[in-house]
Write a protein that holds these residues in place. Structure first.
Motif, PDB file in Angstrom:
ATOM      1  N   PRO A 172     -38.127   4.148 -76.910  1.00  0.00           N
ATOM      2  CA  PRO A 172     -39.173   4.349 -75.907  1.00  0.00           C
ATOM      3  C   PRO A 172     -38.954   5.644 -75.117  1.00  0.00           C
ATOM      4  CG  PRO A 172     -38.474   2.060 -75.891  1.00  0.00           C
ATOM      5  CD  PRO A 172     -37.527   2.801 -76.805  1.00  0.00           C
ATOM      6  N   ALA A 173     -37.707   5.949 -74.807  1.00  0.00           N
ATOM      7  CA  ALA A 173     -37.401   7.181 -74.059  1.00  0.00           C
ATOM      8  C   ALA A 173     -37.841   8.419 -74.829  1.00  0.00           C
ATOM      9  CB  ALA A 173     -35.913   7.239 -73.740  1.00  0.00           C
ATOM     10  N   ASP A 174     -37.646   8.407 -76.129  1.00  0.00           N
ATOM     11  CA  ASP A 174     -38.067   9.545 -76.945  1.00  0.00           C
ATOM     12  C   ASP A 174     -39.581   9.674 -76.929  1.00  0.00           C
ATOM     13  OD1 ASP A 174     -37.618  11.752 -78.730  1.00  0.00           O
ATOM     14  OD2 ASP A 174     -38.297  10.457 -80.361  1.00  0.00           O
ATOM     15  N   LEU A 175     -40.283   8.565 -77.085  1.00  0.00           N
ATOM     16  CA  LEU A 175     -41.748   8.615 -77.054  1.00  0.00           C
ATOM     17  C   LEU A 175     -42.262   9.113 -75.708  1.00  0.00           C
ATOM     18  CD1 LEU A 175     -42.867   5.361 -78.929  1.00  0.00           C
ATOM     19  CD2 LEU A 175     -42.884   7.717 -79.772  1.00  0.00           C
ATOM     20  N   MET A 176     -41.577   8.731 -74.645  1.00  0.00           N
ATOM     21  CA  MET A 176     -42.000   9.150 -73.313  1.00  0.00           C
ATOM     22  C   MET A 176     -41.617  10.600 -73.019  1.00  0.00           C
ATOM     23  SD  MET A 176     -43.633   6.608 -72.117  1.00  0.00           S
ATOM     24  CE  MET A 176     -43.826   7.117 -70.426  1.00  0.00           C
ATOM     25  N   GLY A 177     -40.767  11.176 -73.862  1.00  0.00           N
ATOM     26  CA  GLY A 177     -40.350  12.556 -73.643  1.00  0.00           C
ATOM     27  C   GLY A 177     -39.132  12.678 -72.761  1.00  0.00           C
ATOM     28  N   TRP A 178     -38.405  11.573 -72.601  1.00  0.00           N
ATOM     29  CA  TRP A 178     -37.221  11.583 -71.761  1.00  0.00           C
ATOM     30  C   TRP A 178     -35.980  12.010 -72.511  1.00  0.00           C
ATOM     31  CZ3 TRP A 178     -38.616   6.030 -69.933  1.00  0.00           C
ATOM     32  CH2 TRP A 178     -39.710   6.091 -69.077  1.00  0.00           C
ATOM     33  N   GLU A 179     -36.042  12.075 -73.839  1.00  0.00           N
ATOM     34  CA  GLU A 179     -34.928  12.535 -74.668  1.00  0.00           C
ATOM     35  C   GLU A 179     -35.425  13.716 -75.485  1.00  0.00           C
ATOM     36  OE1 GLU A 179     -33.750   9.291 -77.163  1.00  0.00           O
ATOM     37  OE2 GLU A 179     -32.967   8.117 -75.512  1.00  0.00           O
ATOM     38  N   SER A 180     -34.514  14.591 -75.851  1.00  0.00           N
ATOM     39  CA  SER A 180     -34.876  15.717 -76.700  1.00  0.00           C
ATOM     40  C   SER A 180     -35.027  15.247 -78.135  1.00  0.00           C
ATOM     41  CB  SER A 180     -33.795  16.804 -76.655  1.00  0.00           C
ATOM     42  OG  SER A 180     -33.735  17.371 -75.386  1.00  0.00           O
ATOM     43  N   THR A 181     -36.094  15.727 -78.780  1.00  0.00           N
ATOM     44  CA  THR A 181     -36.274  15.466 -80.199  1.00  0.00           C
ATOM     45  C   THR A 181     -35.553  16.563 -80.973  1.00  0.00           C
ATOM     46  OG1 THR A 181     -38.288  16.796 -80.330  1.00  0.00           O
ATOM     47  CG2 THR A 181     -38.552  14.441 -79.802  1.00  0.00           C
ATOM     48  N   PRO A 182     -35.331  16.383 -82.283  1.00  0.00           N
ATOM     49  CA  PRO A 182     -34.667  17.439 -83.054  1.00  0.00           C
ATOM     50  C   PRO A 182     -35.355  18.794 -82.917  1.00  0.00           C
ATOM     51  CG  PRO A 182     -34.756  15.417 -84.326  1.00  0.00           C
ATOM     52  CD  PRO A 182     -35.555  15.177 -83.068  1.00  0.00           C
ATOM     53  N   ASN A 183     -36.706  18.832 -82.926  1.00  0.00           N
ATOM     54  CA  ASN A 183     -37.399  20.112 -82.807  1.00  0.00           C
ATOM     55  C   ASN A 183     -37.194  20.734 -81.429  1.00  0.00           C
ATOM     56  OD1 ASN A 183     -38.337  20.138 -85.401  1.00  0.00           O
ATOM     57  ND2 ASN A 183     -40.387  19.457 -84.896  1.00  0.00           N
ATOM     58  N   GLU A 184     -37.145  19.903 -80.381  1.00  0.00           N
ATOM     59  CA  GLU A 184     -36.891  20.441 -79.048  1.00  0.00           C
ATOM     60  C   GLU A 184     -35.482  20.997 -78.962  1.00  0.00           C
ATOM     61  OE1 GLU A 184     -37.860  16.964 -76.827  1.00  0.00           O
ATOM     62  OE2 GLU A 184     -39.923  17.601 -76.475  1.00  0.00           O
ATOM     63  N   LYS A 185     -34.526  20.306 -79.587  1.00  0.00           N
ATOM     64  CA  LYS A 185     -33.151  20.804 -79.600  1.00  0.00           C
ATOM     65  C   LYS A 185     -33.082  22.133 -80.346  1.00  0.00           C
ATOM     66  CE  LYS A 185     -30.985  16.302 -79.174  1.00  0.00           C
ATOM     67  NZ  LYS A 185     -30.280  15.232 -79.845  1.00  0.00           N
ATOM     68  N   ALA A 186     -33.815  22.225 -81.453  1.00  0.00           N
ATOM     69  CA  ALA A 186     -33.836  23.476 -82.210  1.00  0.00           C
ATOM     70  C   ALA A 186     -34.445  24.586 -81.363  1.00  0.00           C
ATOM     71  CB  ALA A 186     -34.616  23.296 -83.505  1.00  0.00           C
ATOM     72  N   GLY A 187     -35.475  24.235 -80.598  1.00  0.00           N
ATOM     73  CA  GLY A 187     -36.086  25.223 -79.710  1.00  0.00           C
ATOM     74  C   GLY A 187     -35.110  25.711 -78.666  1.00  0.00           C
ATOM     75  N   GLU A 188     -34.295  24.793 -78.146  1.00  0.00           N
ATOM     76  CA  GLU A 188     -33.276  25.179 -77.175  1.00  0.00           C
ATOM     77  C   GLU A 188     -32.274  26.134 -77.810  1.00  0.00           C
ATOM     78  OE1 GLU A 188     -31.500  21.636 -75.599  1.00  0.00           O
ATOM     79  OE2 GLU A 188     -33.453  20.813 -75.039  1.00  0.00           O
ATOM     80  N   ILE A 189     -31.901  25.858 -79.039  1.00  0.00           N
ATOM     81  CA  ILE A 189     -30.967  26.732 -79.754  1.00  0.00           C
ATOM     82  C   ILE A 189     -31.580  28.116 -79.907  1.00  0.00           C
ATOM     83  CG2 ILE A 189     -29.872  27.174 -81.991  1.00  0.00           C
ATOM     84  CD1 ILE A 189     -29.531  24.063 -82.172  1.00  0.00           C
ATOM     85  N   MET A 190     -32.870  28.149 -80.277  1.00  0.00           N
ATOM     86  CA  MET A 190     -33.524  29.438 -80.462  1.00  0.00           C
ATOM     87  C   MET A 190     -33.621  30.200 -79.141  1.00  0.00           C
ATOM     88  SD  MET A 190     -33.683  29.666 -83.571  1.00  0.00           S
ATOM     89  CE  MET A 190     -34.224  31.338 -83.397  1.00  0.00           C
TER      90      MET A 190
END
Length: 124
Positions: free
Chosen positions: A59-77
């Motif tokens: 539920p936290a991921d759906l709500m945007g409370w956790e980073s998804t793999p693509n968001e983590k990749a964006g942070e890396i970039m």
């Protein structure tokens, strides 16, 4: 990204149809479309938890409370400046992350093919 976008993206990642999700939740397809279009602003926990289970996430991921793999990749970039990648390469990498897995693989294979072609031309 909205909760509706996260729901839709995750459903597509799992190759689930709207009808399959609706059936598993005992809802009608119109309700699932309303979730994906953010027509229902606050999902009750009685819907959120089963929906997360169907979508094999939290539920936290759906709500945007956790980073998804693509968001983590964006942070890396975003940190790639440390490696001094040119802006166009960082931009292309961000665009790559927006592609489906199969399109990412295709793009990466094309890059490898072009690089191999360039190395061969340099050898000649």
């Amino acid at each position: 990204m909205t909760i509706g976008q996260r729901i839709k993206n995750r459903r597509i990642e799992l190759n689930l149809s709207v009808d399959e999700v609706a059936e598993r939740l005992n809802k009608n397809r119109a309700t699932i479309y309303r979730y994906e279009k953010d027509d229902i602003k606050e999902l009750p926990i009685t819907v959120l938890e089963p929906l997360a289970k169907v979508l094999e996430t939290t539920p936290a991921d759906l709500m945007g409370w956790e980073s998804t793999p693509n968001e983590k990749a964006g942070e890396i970039m975003n940190h790639s400046k440390e490696f001094e990648f040119p802006l166009n390469i960082r931009s292309a990498a961000r665009d790559l992350m927006d592609l489906s897995d199969s399109d990412q693989e295709l793009a990466i294979n094309m890059i490898h093919s072009l690089a191999k072609k360039g190395r061969k031309a340099n050898e000649d």
